[in-house]
Each structure stands twice: as C-alpha cells, then as structure tokens.
Motif scaffolding. Structure first.
Motif, PDB file in Angstrom:
ATOM      1  N   ILE A 311       0.832  -1.191   0.000  1.00 45.81           N
ATOM      2  CA  ILE A 311       0.000   0.000   0.000  1.00 45.81           C
ATOM      3  C   ILE A 311       0.875   1.252   0.000  1.00 45.81           C
ATOM      4  N   ALA A 312       1.884   1.236   0.865  1.00 42.75           N
ATOM      5  CA  ALA A 312       2.795   2.377   0.935  1.00 42.75           C
ATOM      6  C   ALA A 312       3.505   2.588  -0.389  1.00 42.75           C
ATOM      7  N   LEU A 313       3.981   1.497  -0.986  1.00 40.60           N
ATOM      8  CA  LEU A 313       4.718   1.605  -2.240  1.00 40.60           C
ATOM      9  C   LEU A 313       3.809   2.081  -3.372  1.00 40.60           C
ATOM     10  N   ALA A 314       2.557   1.604  -3.383  1.00 40.63           N
ATOM     11  CA  ALA A 314       1.620   2.024  -4.429  1.00 40.63           C
ATOM     12  C   ALA A 314       1.369   3.515  -4.351  1.00 40.63           C
ATOM     13  N   ARG A 315       1.184   4.022  -3.135  1.00 42.17           N
ATOM     14  CA  ARG A 315       0.936   5.456  -3.009  1.00 42.17           C
ATOM     15  C   ARG A 315       2.189   6.252  -3.329  1.00 42.17           C
ATOM     16  N   PHE A 316       3.324   5.778  -2.867  1.00 42.13           N
ATOM     17  CA  PHE A 316       4.555   6.520  -3.133  1.00 42.13           C
ATOM     18  C   PHE A 316       4.801   6.590  -4.635  1.00 42.13           C
ATOM     19  N   GLU A 317       4.601   5.477  -5.327  1.00 43.45           N
ATOM     20  CA  GLU A 317       4.824   5.468  -6.769  1.00 43.45           C
ATOM     21  C   GLU A 317       3.833   6.403  -7.470  1.00 43.45           C
ATOM     22  N   ARG A 318       2.584   6.413  -7.017  1.00 47.60           N
ATOM     23  CA  ARG A 318       1.592   7.304  -7.599  1.00 47.60           C
ATOM     24  C   ARG A 318       1.973   8.763  -7.385  1.00 47.60           C
ATOM     25  N   GLU A 319       2.485   9.074  -6.201  1.00 45.48           N
ATOM     26  CA  GLU A 319       2.839  10.451  -5.902  1.00 45.48           C
ATOM     27  C   GLU A 319       4.050  10.905  -6.706  1.00 45.48           C
ATOM     28  N   THR A 322       2.820  11.725 -10.048  1.00 44.98           N
ATOM     29  CA  THR A 322       2.166  13.028 -10.020  1.00 44.98           C
ATOM     30  C   THR A 322       3.189  14.158  -9.992  1.00 44.98           C
ATOM     31  N   ALA A 323       4.203  14.012  -9.146  1.00 47.22           N
ATOM     32  CA  ALA A 323       5.224  15.048  -9.037  1.00 47.22           C
ATOM     33  C   ALA A 323       5.973  15.218 -10.352  1.00 47.22           C
ATOM     34  N   ALA A 324       6.120  14.136 -11.108  1.00 50.05           N
ATOM     35  CA  ALA A 324       6.846  14.208 -12.376  1.00 50.05           C
ATOM     36  C   ALA A 324       6.098  15.043 -13.405  1.00 50.05           C
ATOM     37  N   THR A 325       4.805  15.249 -13.189  1.00 56.80           N
ATOM     38  CA  THR A 325       4.041  16.066 -14.135  1.00 56.80           C
ATOM     39  C   THR A 325       4.223  17.556 -13.893  1.00 56.80           C
ATOM     40  N   LEU A 326       4.805  17.930 -12.751  1.00 58.58           N
ATOM     41  CA  LEU A 326       5.039  19.342 -12.460  1.00 58.58           C
ATOM     42  C   LEU A 326       6.182  19.849 -13.329  1.00 58.58           C
ATOM     43  N   SER A 327       5.981  20.998 -13.944  1.00 62.68           N
ATOM     44  CA  SER A 327       6.974  21.491 -14.908  1.00 62.68           C
ATOM     45  C   SER A 327       7.435  22.906 -14.624  1.00 62.68           C
ATOM     46  N   HIS A 328       7.041  23.475 -13.488  1.00 65.82           N
ATOM     47  CA  HIS A 328       7.445  24.856 -13.196  1.00 65.82           C
ATOM     48  C   HIS A 328       8.967  24.920 -13.031  1.00 65.82           C
ATOM     49  N   PRO A 329       9.608  25.963 -13.541  1.00 66.22           N
ATOM     50  CA  PRO A 329      11.080  26.045 -13.452  1.00 66.22           C
ATOM     51  C   PRO A 329      11.617  26.107 -12.027  1.00 66.22           C
ATOM     52  N   ALA A 386       1.459  23.511  -8.535  1.00 70.62           N
ATOM     53  CA  ALA A 386       1.124  22.282  -7.808  1.00 70.62           C
ATOM     54  C   ALA A 386      -0.288  22.351  -7.241  1.00 70.62           C
ATOM     55  N   HIS A 387      -0.649  23.480  -6.644  1.00 74.81           N
ATOM     56  CA  HIS A 387      -1.972  23.594  -6.029  1.00 74.81           C
ATOM     57  C   HIS A 387      -3.079  23.539  -7.074  1.00 74.81           C
ATOM     58  N   ARG A 388      -2.836  24.117  -8.244  1.00 77.08           N
ATOM     59  CA  ARG A 388      -3.847  24.035  -9.309  1.00 77.08           C
ATOM     60  C   ARG A 388      -4.068  22.596  -9.758  1.00 77.08           C
ATOM     61  N   MET A 389      -3.041  21.757  -9.598  1.00 83.14           N
ATOM     62  CA  MET A 389      -3.161  20.343  -9.966  1.00 83.14           C
ATOM     63  C   MET A 389      -3.651  19.482  -8.806  1.00 83.14           C
ATOM     64  N   GLY A 390      -3.993  20.118  -7.684  1.00 84.78           N
ATOM     65  CA  GLY A 390      -4.492  19.360  -6.546  1.00 84.78           C
ATOM     66  C   GLY A 390      -3.415  18.717  -5.715  1.00 84.78           C
ATOM     67  N   GLY A 419       7.832  14.488  -4.273  1.00 83.05           N
ATOM     68  CA  GLY A 419       7.452  13.086  -4.241  1.00 83.05           C
ATOM     69  C   GLY A 419       6.752  12.719  -2.958  1.00 83.05           C
ATOM     70  N   LEU A 420       6.725  13.623  -1.966  1.00 77.11           N
ATOM     71  CA  LEU A 420       6.079  13.343  -0.682  1.00 77.11           C
ATOM     72  C   LEU A 420       4.906  14.308  -0.521  1.00 77.11           C
TER      73      LEU A 420
END
Length: 571
Positions: A311-319, A322-329, A386-390, A419-420
C-alpha cells in the motif's frame, strides 16, 4: 551547522532535526562558487554549466575502478613486502656467515625494487591502466627472479660447503617465500581468475627451476643434489605449492566475483551510481549518471520497510508520477522512476548546484528583506502550479528549497521532494488507499491543520512558506525548542512573535505579509500563492533585490572563497 562553518565539498546531508521522512540534497556554497575541478570561479557571474562539467567527468566503469584499485593495491603490496624484506635484510647483515650475507644482498635488491615502485606510484598520478598492469607484471616477475637468483647463489655455496641440512632448509624457505608472493598477489591484486592462474602457476615453477639448475651446475656433488631432489621430498614440495596455488586462484576468483557484484549492484537500469550523498528515514540518495546520456542526477533509493509495504509503495509510486508532471522552473525536475531487480523502488531527479535556504541563512545570517521577497515569490510560482493540480507539498521547510545557479541565472530557488505530496480531492488520482502511507512533515514549519491531522489544501503550504519567510528574515523558525509534539501544539495554539521583535529593521509591510501567512485559521491566510506573490511584490523592499544583485552576491562569495583558499596556501 554553525555560522562559522566552512563551505564543504559537493554532497548532501540528512534532513533537519525532527524530520523523520526525508533525505534532502543540500549542496553547499562551494558548489556554486567554484568550477567542477575545484578551482575558484572568476569574480563574475558563473557561466560554466555545472551539469556539463559533471557529465564530462563520467562515473567510472569496471575497468576504471579496477585501475584505481590496482594502483592502491599494488602500492600496498610493495609496502608490505618492503617491511618484511627490511626485517630479513637487517637479520642478514647481523649474521656473520657468508651465506646470510649473500641473502642480505638479494634482499636488499628486492627492498630497493619495492621502494622504487612505491615512489613511482606515489609520484605519478597519470599512469594508465595498461601501464599499471605492466608495472604489476614486471614487479612480481622481478621478485620471483630475484628469489630464484638468491636461492641458486646460496644453494651453490651450500653445495660447495657440503652443508645438506642448510640446503634443505634453504629449499623450504624458498617454498615459503613463494607462497607469500602467491598469496599476496591473489589477495592484493584485482584480477580475473584466469590471469591470476597464469601468474601464480608461473611463480610456482620458480623453486623447481632452481633445483634443476643446481643439478645441472653441481655435477661434482650429484649425490647431495639427488638427495635434495629425491622423490618424496620433491613431491611433498610440489603438492604444497600446487595446493597453495589453487587456494590463491580460488581467493582471486572470490574477490573478483564480489567486486563485480558490487559494481553491478551499483547500477539501476540505465543509471550508474556514484558517491552516497545522504540518507534519512525513507531511503538513501546517491549521485548518479545516466549511462547513455551522461547526465548527472540524484537518485533516491526507498528503504526496504517501504518496499515491503504494497500500500505504501503504491501510493509513493503514484505520488512520484504526479510530481513528475510538475513542470514549473522552480520545481525540482523528476527524470525517471523504476524498480531495481530486487524490487527496490527508486526515483531520479536533477542534481542541483547551489545552497539550501537552511544553509544559506546558517552560513551568512538572515537575508535582506529584498532577497527574501525575491526568493519567496519564485517559490510561490512553483506552489501555484502544484496547487492548481491538486497537489499539496506538506513538507515545505528551508532545507527543502535549494537556491541554485542554473541557466546562467543566480538565486533560482528549487522546491524539493514533491514526491512526498498530499493529493487533494481536486486531483483526479486522489483515491483512498487503505493503510494510507502518510508523511508527518517537519514540526518547526507545520501548519496548524496539519498538526491536528485535519484536511489540507494549498493554504497549509502557505503557512509553511510563511514560516520559511520568517526564518529567512530572522534566522529562526516561528517556534523552536521543545519536543515535536510541543512544537505542533504551539503552531495550533500559541501566537507567533512578530519577526520585528527579533530584527527591528524588518519593514512593517513585509512583516504584515508574514503574519497573515501564519494565521491559525486557513481562511484568514492568503487564499492562494498568487495572492501571496502579489502581496510580496507590493512591499516597498521588493525592488531592493533583483538578478543583478544576485549575480553580484555570488561573485562576491566566489572572490571571498578564492581569497580564503589562497590564504591557506603555504608561503
């Protein structure tokens, strides 16, 4: 770290006290104000790409590692033999007999050879792999030849004297000397088993070639030499040598296997691990390099207790996804993630040349108001995306913001460890996972609602960012001391001391922004980071710092570091 701490070499350290969940890359000021080779940067805005410089210093291959190890081990073997030969050499000088005197001469030659090799390896840093191998073969060949010459010379003298007991002892001593050399070669010199077998078996011929030479030379004393070479004696020596040679080859095979396993274990997919940068509650961070792109990066390995919790690994991988989609400089870039062969989860992020806000304040003191505004406004941009992406960060703190030199620009803050994160209800992937893996954050910078385990949104990060701004301006967090629980209670209950009580020169308009960020109720804070950035831009001191001031500051630190290094050089 104290205010007087010296700049350190590139690296990282564990997270601040009280953080049980993080490993934080915190390169120190020497990253940013020196070139990769360690020489002082010019007193102008740095222009050399740190990433390109690191890429040209590729992480070592197995051959490169073997060459570096060979140099160290060959030097150690020569030192080891030099010490042993010194003792026997002194003993030979003290012994009055001509036999011992002759042994002392050959020992002296071996001692000179060992010392010469140590001196060469110490003085020459540019020796290549092939040159080191030639030195290795030449050195051990010379050792065996000198041993054979010494045995032949001494044996001939003993045959002339008719001294059979000492002749037998000499033969045994030669065997022991040979075994020492074979064992030393197998243990000290990194080699594959086939090469070790060739060298060791060639060494093993030495005593028997000496015996054959003595038989050929000593025709006048055939009985004595025949007695020395009689079957049971020769077979016993031969078996002893062969067993020792087999042990040496097996030892070399085992050590070589372990060395290659270690080398392979330091590879994760396309990434080659370098030095360990730090570790913390969730895992370890390594300097790494993509083997094809030669791109430097920081690779975080997640610890086994997380990897074994699905469960922990599934959530960590999902997060991480998600973090990888952030593109702000101003957000750290996540390049990749994956699983090692043993299932260990890892993710890869950019490696930043710079200085954390924590170290920046600890080393240089509280920041000028203009610079604090300059940095915080950029962080607001990263959080706004990040906040706009939830996505809520949940662990903002000075150690999680690196002030870097990137793309020719200075004072570029990068927000680490997205990632956290916490996914709010607005995020499409915000599904519930039972036994959810949560991260508590850092008590010194935790929002009241986070301390009380309430629902979070972006305004929780605004509180944490206000606490970081408080730290930038005063050199201390809003609340300090006590246990983590006491700090969390203070955030939820106690009023914040205005920053001007610590530093009266802090402008009133900037203090008002900080205090609004640190309101206990989320509704009383700025509604979002855009509003916070606008309030900061409206402060009178916002115009006191810009890119030109940042470039000059870093140039001044480069010059100061150069002067400091010059003062440490001997006159």
């Amino acid at each position: 770290m104290s205010d007087t701490a010296e700049p350190q070499i590139p690296g990282a350290r564990p997270a601040d006290e009280g953080d049980d969940d993080e490993i934080l890359l915190e390169p120190t000021v020497q990253h940013a104000v020196t070139t990769w080779g360690g020489s002082p940067a010019p007193a102008s805005p740095p222009s050399q790409s740190f990433h390109m410089a690191l890429a040209t210093n590729s992480l070592p291959s197995i051959t490169t590692e073997t060459g570096e190890l060979l140099r160290t081990r060959l030097k150690a073997a020569a030192l080891f033999l030099a010490l042993g030969y010194s003792a026997f050499f002194l003993f030979g000088l003290l012994e009055p007999s001509s036999v011992q005197h002759r042994s002392a001469v050959t020992l002296g030659l071996r001692l000179i050879l060992c010392a010469s090799l140590v001196g060469l390896l110490s003085a020459r840093a540019d020796l290549g792999y092939r040159e080191l191998r030639l030195l290795e073969y030449g050195f051990f060949a010379a050792m065996i030849l000198l041993m054979m010459f010494g045995q032949f010379s001494t044996g001939s003298r003993l045959i002339d004297d008719g001294d059979l007991p000492r002749l037998v002892a000499m033969e045994k001593n030669g065997i022991i000397n040979l075994l020492v050399l074979m064992t030393l070669y197998a243990v000290f010199i990194p080699n594959d088993p086939r090469t070790t077998a060739r060298v060791v078996m060639t060494m093993a011929l030495g005593p028997f070639l000496v015996l054959a030479a003595l038989q050929w030379k000593s025709a006048e004393a055939p009985a004595m030499v025949d007695q020395l070479a009689r079957t049971e004696f020769a077979i016993g020596n031969m078996l002893f040598v062969l067993l020792s040679a087999a042990l040496a080859i097996y030892t070399s095979h085992t050590l070589n296997h372990l060395r290659r396993d270690l080398h392979q274990a330091r590879k994760l997919g396309q990434y080659r691990l370098g030095e360990k940068l730090g570790e913390g509650g969730m895992g370890e961070v390594y300097l790494a390099e993509h083997q094809l792109l030669k791109r430097p990066c920081a690779l975080k390995l997640i610890k086994p207790d997380v990897n074994t919790n699905p469960i922990a690994l599934a959530r960590f991988e999902r997060e991480v996804q998600t973090a990888a989609t952030l593109s702000h400089p101003n957000t750290i870039e996540i390049f990749d993630y994956g699983h090692a062969d043993d299932g260990t989860f890892y993710y890869v992020m950019e490696y930043l040349p710079g200085l954390s806000v924590s170290d920046l304040v600890h080393q240089f003191g509280p920041l000028p108001p203009g610079r604090a505004i300059f940095l915080t406004r950029q962080v607001c941009g990263a959080l706004s995306e990040a906040h706009r992406m939830g996505v809520v960060h949940r662990d903002l703190k000075p150690a999680n913001i690196i002030v870097a030199i990137l793309g020719g620009k200075c004072d570029v803050p990068k927000v680490l460890d997205f990632g956290l994160v916490k996914l709010t209800a607005d995020h499409p992937e915000a599904v519930r996972l039972t036994a959810d893996y949560t991260v508590s954050g850092t008590p010194q910078y935790m929002s009241p609602e986070q301390a009380m385990a309430a629902d979070l949104d972006g305004r929780s990060d605004i509180y944490s960012l206000g606490a970081i701004l408080y730290f930038m301006l005063t050199g201390q967090p809003p609340f300090q001391g006590g246990t983590p629980t006491e700090l969390m209670i203070a955030h939820a209950r106690d009023p914040v001391t205005p920053p001007s009580k610590h530093r009266p020169e802090i402008p009133a308009d900037l203090e008002a922004v900080v205090m609004k960020c640190l309101e206990k109720k989320a509704d009383d804070r700025y509604p979002d980071t855009r509003a916070l950035a606008a309030a900061l831009a409206a402060c009178a001191s916002a115009a006191d710092w810009d890119e030109a001031h940042a470039e000059q500051w870093w140039a001044d630190q480069a010059a100061a570091l150069a002067d400091s290094e010059a003062s440490l050089q001997p006159a």
